[in-house]
Design an enzyme around this catalytic site. Sequence first.
Site, PDB file in Angstrom:
ATOM      1  N   LEU A  53       0.803  -1.210   0.000  1.00 39.80           N
ATOM      2  CA  LEU A  53       0.000   0.000   0.000  1.00 39.80           C
ATOM      3  C   LEU A  53       0.841   1.268   0.000  1.00 39.80           C
ATOM      4  O   LEU A  53       0.313   2.367  -0.168  1.00 39.80           O
ATOM      5  CB  LEU A  53      -0.918   0.032   1.245  1.00 39.80           C
ATOM      6  CG  LEU A  53      -1.650  -1.267   1.603  1.00 39.80           C
ATOM      7  CD1 LEU A  53      -2.517  -1.042   2.838  1.00 39.80           C
ATOM      8  CD2 LEU A  53      -2.488  -1.770   0.440  1.00 39.80           C
ATOM      9  N   TYR A 107       3.106  11.283 -11.511  1.00 38.95           N
ATOM     10  CA  TYR A 107       2.523  10.338 -10.563  1.00 38.95           C
ATOM     11  C   TYR A 107       2.032   9.085 -11.284  1.00 38.95           C
ATOM     12  O   TYR A 107       2.338   7.957 -10.892  1.00 38.95           O
ATOM     13  CB  TYR A 107       1.373  10.995  -9.801  1.00 38.95           C
ATOM     14  CG  TYR A 107       0.613  10.048  -8.900  1.00 38.95           C
ATOM     15  CD1 TYR A 107       1.231   9.434  -7.818  1.00 38.95           C
ATOM     16  CD2 TYR A 107      -0.740   9.764  -9.131  1.00 38.95           C
ATOM     17  CE1 TYR A 107       0.535   8.570  -6.989  1.00 38.95           C
ATOM     18  CE2 TYR A 107      -1.444   8.905  -8.312  1.00 38.95           C
ATOM     19  CZ  TYR A 107      -0.807   8.306  -7.236  1.00 38.95           C
ATOM     20  OH  TYR A 107      -1.507   7.436  -6.432  1.00 38.95           O
ATOM     21  N   LYS A 111       3.344   5.107 -10.938  1.00 40.05           N
ATOM     22  CA  LYS A 111       2.461   4.002 -10.560  1.00 40.05           C
ATOM     23  C   LYS A 111       2.444   2.931 -11.648  1.00 40.05           C
ATOM     24  O   LYS A 111       2.385   1.726 -11.358  1.00 40.05           O
ATOM     25  CB  LYS A 111       1.040   4.521 -10.297  1.00 40.05           C
ATOM     26  CG  LYS A 111       0.931   5.503  -9.151  1.00 40.05           C
ATOM     27  CD  LYS A 111       1.302   4.881  -7.818  1.00 40.05           C
ATOM     28  CE  LYS A 111       0.158   4.112  -7.200  1.00 40.05           C
ATOM     29  NZ  LYS A 111       0.474   3.684  -5.810  1.00 40.05           N
ATOM     30  N   ASN A 136     -10.632   7.264  -6.572  1.00 38.48           N
ATOM     31  CA  ASN A 136     -10.301   8.087  -5.406  1.00 38.48           C
ATOM     32  C   ASN A 136     -10.885   7.442  -4.148  1.00 38.48           C
ATOM     33  O   ASN A 136     -12.106   7.371  -3.988  1.00 38.48           O
ATOM     34  CB  ASN A 136     -10.863   9.494  -5.583  1.00 38.48           C
ATOM     35  CG  ASN A 136     -10.226  10.217  -6.756  1.00 38.48           C
ATOM     36  OD1 ASN A 136      -9.125  10.722  -6.655  1.00 38.48           O
ATOM     37  ND2 ASN A 136     -10.924  10.237  -7.892  1.00 38.48           N
ATOM     38  N   HIS A 286     -46.886  14.829  32.848  1.00 37.83           N
ATOM     39  CA  HIS A 286     -46.931  14.691  34.296  1.00 37.83           C
ATOM     40  C   HIS A 286     -48.109  13.781  34.685  1.00 37.83           C
ATOM     41  O   HIS A 286     -49.035  13.567  33.875  1.00 37.83           O
ATOM     42  CB  HIS A 286     -47.079  16.063  34.952  1.00 37.83           C
ATOM     43  CG  HIS A 286     -45.990  17.025  34.586  1.00 37.83           C
ATOM     44  ND1 HIS A 286     -44.662  16.718  34.731  1.00 37.83           N
ATOM     45  CD2 HIS A 286     -46.042  18.281  34.065  1.00 37.83           C
ATOM     46  CE1 HIS A 286     -43.925  17.745  34.336  1.00 37.83           C
ATOM     47  NE2 HIS A 286     -44.743  18.707  33.916  1.00 37.83           N
ATOM     48  N   PRO A 287     -48.111  13.240  35.901  1.00 42.09           N
ATOM     49  CA  PRO A 287     -49.230  12.382  36.325  1.00 42.09           C
ATOM     50  C   PRO A 287     -50.583  13.073  36.139  1.00 42.09           C
ATOM     51  O   PRO A 287     -50.756  14.243  36.474  1.00 42.09           O
ATOM     52  CB  PRO A 287     -48.928  12.127  37.812  1.00 42.09           C
ATOM     53  CG  PRO A 287     -47.435  12.220  37.903  1.00 42.09           C
ATOM     54  CD  PRO A 287     -47.063  13.314  36.942  1.00 42.09           C
ATOM     55  N   GLY A 288     -51.531  12.329  35.568  1.00 47.33           N
ATOM     56  CA  GLY A 288     -52.873  12.842  35.346  1.00 47.33           C
ATOM     57  C   GLY A 288     -53.056  13.655  34.079  1.00 47.33           C
ATOM     58  O   GLY A 288     -54.188  14.004  33.709  1.00 47.33           O
TER      59      GLY A 288
END
Length: 375
Positions: A53, A107, A111, A136, A286-288
């Site tokens: 690599l 380059y 390669k 890429n 909330h409760p109720g």
Amino acid sequence: MKILITGADGFIGQNLQLHLAERKADQVVCFTRQHSASQLADMLQGVDFVFHLAGVNRPQDPAEFTTGNADLTAALCEAVAAVAQATGRKLPVVYTSSIQAAQPNPYGQSKRAAEDALFALQAAHGVPVHVCRLANVFGKWARPNYNSAVATFCHNVARGLPIAINNPASPVQLVYVDDVCQRFLQLLDGAQPAPDAGGFEQVGPVYATTVGELANTIQGFKDSRKTMVTDRVGTGLVRALYSTYVSYLPVEDFGYTVPMHGDPRGVFVEMLKTPDCGQFSYFTAHPGITRGGHYHHSKTEKFLVIKGEALFKFRHMHTGQCHELRTSGTQAHIVETVPGWTHDITNVGTEEMVVMLWANEIFDRQRPDTFACAV
């Protein structure tokens, strides 16, 4: 299995090392910039497989293309050939070349020279060689302003920095690093080569897009924290780009807040919205306290009580039929609203009730499809 990775501390090398570590059965020898080509022969001792690599992408001196790509590969080929001659062992080599190898630039030429050396090794000694002309490559841990435009865009957008685009319509081909590593592991495990017409190993999927589309997509990821509308990030290129973008977030941005709407009944918080799969939120009571008391023509919702005790009531808007059901945070019980039935939910417990909610569409204030009507 003993594996040599050249360029082990590079972008692809780091990702491949992590994948190999997950297998727990492979011994990895790492060749990095701290080593020299003369050490390759010793590092190959006992090795069963080679991932080559290492390479030079953006040198200060163009001559480094030759030394870092062509010459290093030639040295590796010489060392692998020596193993074949001395022991008869033919070490498979996977090489990360580039689609730039087809171009007449320094380059690409370096390669291509590396490819030629590997194919010559294969012809002379029967060594299995897999030359991958990669598009890429993008993904986590790529260096901004070096490895890929994706890395640069993700890094800059995540930090609110500008990005430079010369031609938004310029085409770009991309391959995701996890897909690259997956194919490499398949070759390591003995998968049959899949060369293209030129004899180069195919690694994909390869995604075709433009620089402008790429930038817009990545900017959209950042914007989604404000709009709460996420892109379709579950498959394909967008999935891979989103995962990549998130990997570039500064640690201070790992979390973020969203608006919390409160009143005497409790709070309501929208978490996430999608273009075509609805939205997610939660509320407390909330409760109720009773929430709801409305019906929809088309909208549907799913409720999951995750804390407290709830009583759901339903009434058919035409027949008047009524229905009730109870659920609580101790159950994984989803309650679904049905079009044409008015519905509400009451906290019948003694503690605050917390309910997760999914609606099949984003709330539209112009067309809310929500009509008040007590049960």
